[in-house]
Scaffold this motif. Structure first.
Motif, short mmCIF file in Angstrom:
data_model
loop_
_atom_site.label_atom_id
_atom_site.label_comp_id
_atom_site.label_asym_id
_atom_site.label_seq_id
_atom_site.Cartn_x
_atom_site.Cartn_y
_atom_site.Cartn_z
N GLN A 143 4.35 7.83 -0.02
CA GLN A 143 5.31 6.80 0.84
C GLN A 143 4.90 5.61 0.82
OE1 GLN A 143 6.34 8.22 4.99
NE2 GLN A 143 7.74 6.73 5.09
N SER A 144 5.53 4.58 0.33
CA SER A 144 5.10 3.28 0.16
C SER A 144 5.56 2.59 1.49
CB SER A 144 6.12 2.67 -0.93
OG SER A 144 5.91 1.34 -0.96
N LEU A 145 4.58 1.77 1.46
CA LEU A 145 4.45 0.87 3.10
C LEU A 145 5.25 -0.29 2.89
CD1 LEU A 145 0.80 1.70 3.99
CD2 LEU A 145 2.93 3.04 4.55
N HIS A 146 5.84 -0.84 1.87
CA HIS A 146 6.53 -2.18 1.90
C HIS A 146 7.86 -1.90 2.61
CE1 HIS A 146 9.79 -0.91 -1.28
NE2 HIS A 146 8.30 -0.32 -1.81
N ASP A 147 8.36 -3.22 3.02
CA ASP A 147 9.44 -3.14 3.60
C ASP A 147 10.89 -2.47 2.85
OD1 ASP A 147 8.21 -4.62 5.73
OD2 ASP A 147 8.87 -6.37 4.86
N GLY A 167 0.88 -1.32 0.06
CA GLY A 167 -0.16 -0.02 -0.04
C GLY A 167 0.89 1.39 0.33
N THR A 168 0.16 2.19 -0.03
CA THR A 168 0.85 3.72 0.10
C THR A 168 0.29 4.53 1.29
OG1 THR A 168 1.26 3.43 -2.37
CG2 THR A 168 1.51 5.62 -1.45
N LEU A 169 1.01 5.52 1.53
CA LEU A 169 0.61 6.45 2.60
C LEU A 169 0.83 7.77 1.85
CD1 LEU A 169 -0.42 7.17 5.45
CD2 LEU A 169 2.10 7.56 6.14
N ALA A 188 10.18 10.89 0.61
CA ALA A 188 8.95 10.33 -0.27
C ALA A 188 9.20 9.65 -1.41
CB ALA A 188 8.26 11.47 -0.35
N GLU A 189 8.56 8.77 -1.84
CA GLU A 189 8.70 8.03 -3.03
C GLU A 189 8.48 8.91 -4.29
OE1 GLU A 189 6.50 4.24 -4.50
OE2 GLU A 189 8.17 3.65 -3.32
N ARG A 190 7.28 9.77 -4.01
CA ARG A 190 6.87 10.77 -5.10
C ARG A 190 6.48 11.88 -4.53
NH1 ARG A 190 3.10 9.31 -9.62
NH2 ARG A 190 1.84 8.84 -7.90
#
Length: 935
Positions: free
Chosen positions: A909-913, A855-857, A891-893
């Motif tokens: 912000q991605s929620l993966h490890d 998922g994504t925040l 942040a990822e984007r």
């Protein structure tokens, strides 16, 4: 017939020595002419009697016809006069005048005199007479059979009145609105018309008498000529002449037939009876009843001439000559027959040549109907079997099948097509890669570049050496002869064509070799055209596949499935796309570029890239389509300036839709593209009204309008190109109704929906590309959205940051709380310091519909200012300016999205490890912002 010397062999007429005067006997020649004992006299009297009868019959027929014509003339004259007067321009105004009689009576009388009828009577619909040849009848009420005319139908009647047989015609008078306002009746007495005919009777009788005199003179001249042509022969002498003629006719060694105009046999001599094996009672029977060959009987019964045409009669070949007797005699024909059985072999060769020419013509029509290499090879074998060979095979080089250039002569060929009976599978099956030995006829023909003919396969050691066991079984099945022809085009061998003959067919000869080479040359051109098309098609497909989406991106707003099918005629310019946007939104795009081939595919890639770039900038939908329209117009202008005629992309269409998963709002705009279909959760289908913008490149600065609607969760949005609903046999409305029927029904997954729609609407051979995109909407759980309103006060940043940390704890995201607080703190501080109220903070947690991502925040800070922050690297001496840099690092984007009331600064912000930096990494990133030497 004493006017000629019967004993003189020369038959010179005797000249009278003196002329008889008045009162004496008529001349001897005239007495001979009128004598009933002579053939000429009998003919003269007979002709004279026939002429008298014909003249009398013709005179009677003319009188009867004249009387009949007088009645027809009366009917035509009354009807024409009534229609002319009823349709005259001023009659309706005259009827509406205060005194219709005063207006119409003078015109009626003038027309009556000009037409030669008894009266022109105008009635009102109540029967009151307005005009009449007898003024005393005007104003009276007349009862007559005028109901048909009052109903609007003209009629003509014949009746017998006080003045004798009469004819009357009635025609309705119509007002401008089409209603009947009056009736015009015109009567005439037939006797008045016949009076003119009777005045012509003296002329007719005079002409008949003149004709009789002329005919009698002509009959006399004909009899005189007949007397001269018989040379004074009497009946006995003519009988002897006929006997001599009959003897000669039956003694000649050439068949003679005389046939009348109805196709009946009048005469057949002995030779004709022998050649045609005619029955004894053949004469007076129809040609078709004599048991002749069909083609010969057709010639003998037709009206055409013939010169030495050869026909088969039993075991004989007959040379037939036919001449028509007209106009030199009665209608019919004279036929002579000569036995030309020795021409049988020559005729057979000519027939074989004719069949080969016809086969070449058929090959030109049947080979190359498609641009498919394999199908073209199959068409070659289908043409050759069974008219040229019993079995036919085609072997092509593997690069040719792939559309590549031929590598040159090689003995490795792939069996591509087989035609002919092969129940026991004696030959190599289709698809087999055959490696021919060097001594095989195929290898020898390939090396020599010309045809190889094996008349007897049992003696061909090279063919037997290829596969002895298979060769033995082929010979056991009766296949005995082989002809191999190279398929050469543009100087390069593409493959080989092999023709086989089995038991019951003669071996191949030299004529067959030349024919097979011509057939192979024509087929090779078609195969080469198909190969070149295959190469271009493969290149276009490869280019198009490289430009289309390789897969669907992970997102949380829509469950998406798609179908794409290129047209059979060639790759086109249809495309689709699914583009994740900021704020848990997704864009769905479908477009179409008119045309096929490499140019259409390349243009599609340019437009898709432009749409991606514009989407990344988070432009409003209407601005995105407007800029795309400007781009297409600019591309067209550049290509027109470069002189590339016909290479513009005017005609491209695009449909762009944005779905917001947090609100269920759908915003859609279209540029010359068919609107979408919306399938509600209950299975009903709607086609939402979408404002239509002109196709891309034709907007000319017009504003783009959008449609906004709220879509229930679980609805299916269907976007498609016109190739799905339009076809040569189906218009747009019918296609939309078919699409509605395919979509209506119980809830289905997008994948199942795509399969159902394609099965229901896709034509057997689509002429245009088909792109189908089906998306089922999802709604974000309200518990995964947090929103705060922030006053423009630096002190308000800390409470919001604390609330954010608390919400992250509730969502189980404590591990990323520090990074999230840092990003959110920087964004809020930037909005408070440089933005304008109102300031709103929104935190969104999304989960993908499918895939392995966690998922994504999403962080969103909106304010009322339209100024956008820019990322820069702060100098060592700067106290600030590092906020956006830190946001970009953590942040990822991130980016900016403009709204009607301001802007939104967002970050994801991605929620993966591993997506969030650990504490040590975070410290190193922060320390990297200062120079150790400067400190």
């Amino acid at each position: 017939m004493r006017g000629f010397s019967g004993r003189s062999g020369r038959g010179v007429p005797r000249v009278p020595r003196k002329t008889h005067g008045p009162g004496r006997h008529p001349p001897k020649r005239l007495r001979s002419l009128l004598s009933v004992h002579s053939l000429a006299g009998q003919v003269f009297l007979l002709q004279l009697a026939v002429v008298v009868l014909l003249v009398a019959a013709a005179l009677l027929a003319l009188v009867v016809q004249a009387r009949r014509d007088s009645m027809t003339d009366a009917e035509d004259r009354t009807l024409a006069t009534a229609e002319t007067f009823a349709h005259s321009p001023g009659i309706v105004p005259a009827l509406n005048s205060p005194d219709p009689t005063k207006e119409l009576q003078p015109h009626a009388e003038a027309a009556r005199k000009a037409a030669g009828v008894d009266a022109i009577i105008v009635y009102r619909l109540d029967g009151i007479t307005l005009t009449h040849s007898d003024p005393r009848q005007i104003g009276k009420h007349i009862i007559g059979p005028y109901a048909e005319a009052a109903a609007g139908k003209a009629f003509t009647r014949t009746f017998r009145g006080a003045l004798g047989l009469s004819v009357i015609s009635a025609v309705p008078v119509r007002a401008p609105d089409g209603s009947v306002v009056a009736i015009v009746a015109v009567p005439v007495t037939v006797e008045n018309v016949q009076h003119r005919v009777q005045r012509q009777l003296p002329v007719l009788f005079g002409g008949a008498a003149g004709a009789l005199v002329i005919a009698a003179g002509g009959a006399g001249l004909a009899s005189r000529r007949l007397r001269r042509q018989t040379h004074g022969l009497g009946p006995a002498e003519m009988t002897r002449m006929y006997e001599h003629h009959d003897a000669v006719l039956h003694a000649v060694r050439e068949g003679v037939l005389i046939i009348d105009a109805d196709g009946r046999l009048l005469l057949a001599n002995d030779e004709a009876r022998r050649l045609l094996d005619l029955p004894a009672d053949a004469e007076r029977r129809h040609i078709t009843d004599l048991g002749l060959e069909e083609d010969l009987a057709e010639l003998l019964g037709s009206d055409r001439s013939a010169n030495d045409e050869v026909y088969l009669a039993a075991d004989r070949l007959l040379a037939v000559n036919k001449r028509l007797t007209a106009p030199h005699g009665p209608r019919g024909s004279v036929v002579t027959l000569r036995d030309t059985t020795e021409l049988r072999a020559l005729s057979g060769r000519a027939e074989g040549a004719r069949e080969r020419l016809k086969l070449l013509y058929d090959a030109g029509m049947r080979i190359g109907t498609t641009l498919d290499v394999k199908r073209t090879a199959e068409e070659l074998t289908e043409v050759a079997v069974p008219r040229f060979s019993d079995v036919a095979t085609v072997e092509l080089l593997d690069p040719v099948l792939r559309g590549e250039e031929s590598p040159g002569a090689t003995t490795e060929l792939r069996r591509t097509a087989v035609a002919g009976p092969d129940e026991k599978h004696l030959l190599y099956p289709v698809g087999t890669l055959v490696r021919f030995v060097p001594t095989h006829p195929v290898s020898m023909a390939m090396a020599a570049g010309r045809a190889a003919c094996v008349r007897d396969l049992s003696t061909s050691e090279g063919w037997l050496a290829q596969d002895p066991e298979r060769a033995r079984r082929i010979l056991d099945q009766g296949i005995h002869s082989l002809l191999v022809v190279p398929l050469r085009a543009r100087g390069v061998v593409l493959g080989m064509a092999s023709f086989w003959r089995a038991e019951g067919s003669p071996p191949f000869e030299d004529e067959d070799v030349s024919f097979a080479e011509e057939l192979g040359a024509r087929a090779a051109v078609c195969i080469d055209n198909a190969r070149r098309y295959t190469r271009e098609h493969t290149m276009a497909v490869t280019l198009q596949h490289s430009l289309l989406p390789r897969g669907l991106p992970e997102q949380s707003a829509l469950e998406v499935a798609y179908r794409y099918l290129p047209a059979q005629a060639g790759v086109g310019g249809d495309w689709f796309d699914v583009i994740p946007l900021s704020g848990a939104r997704v864009a769905l795009v479908v477009g179409d570029v008119v045309g096929h081939g490499l140019h259409a595919a390349a243009t599609m890639g340019r437009l898709r890239t432009a749409v991606h770039n514009f989407s990344v900038l988070d432009m409003p939908l209407e601005e995105l389509l407007a800029r795309l329209d400007e781009l297409v117009a600019q591309i067209d202008a550049d290509e027109a300036a470069s002189g590339e005629d016909g290479q513009g992309i005017t005609g491209a269409t695009c449909q762009y839709a944005i779905y917001d998963t947090t609100s269920g709002q759908l915003t859609i705009a279209t540029a010359g593209h068919p609107g979408p279909a919306l399938v509600h959760p209950d299975g009903t289908v709607d086609f939402p009204e979408v404002p239509v913008f002109p196709p891309l490149g034709l907007g000319a600065g017009l504003p783009v309008e959008c449609a906004e609607l709220t879509v229930p969760e679980g609805s299916r949005l269907v976007l498609f190109t016109d190739g799905l609903i339009e076809d040569r046999d189906r218009d747009l409305d019918a296609g939309l109704e078919a699409l509605r029927d395919a979509l209506t029904g119980p809830d289905r997954t997008p994948e199942a929906t795509c399969a159902t729609v394609m099965a229901a609407l896709l034509p057997e051979r689509p002429r245009d590309d088909v792109a189908l995109l089906v998306a089922r909407t999802c709604r974000l759980d309200p518990a995964h959205v947090a929103e705060w309103h922030v006053p423009r006060d630096p002190a308000a940043v800390a409470p919001v940051r604390t609330a954010c940390a608390r919400r992250l704890t509730e969502w189980g995201l404590e591990d990323i709380a520090f990074t999230a607080e840092l990003i959110l703190s920087e964004l809020i501080t930037n909005a408070v310091r440089y933005g304008a109220e109102p300031i709103t903070v929104r935190l969104i947690r999304t989960e993908p519909i499918s895939g392995s991502a966690a998922g994504t925040l999403i962080f969103e800070v909106s304010d009322g200012s339209s100024t956008s922050p820019r990322l820069r690297r702060a100098h060592v001496t700067d106290e600030g300016g590092r906020g956006l840099f830190l946001v970009a690092q953590f942040a990822e984007r991130w980016g900016t999205r403009y709204t009607p009331t301001g802007k939104v600064i967002w970050a994801e912000q991605s929620l993966h490890d591993g997506a969030t930096p650990a504490g040590e990494e975070l410290g190193e990133i922060l320390l990297d912002q200062w120079d150790d030497t400067a400190l």
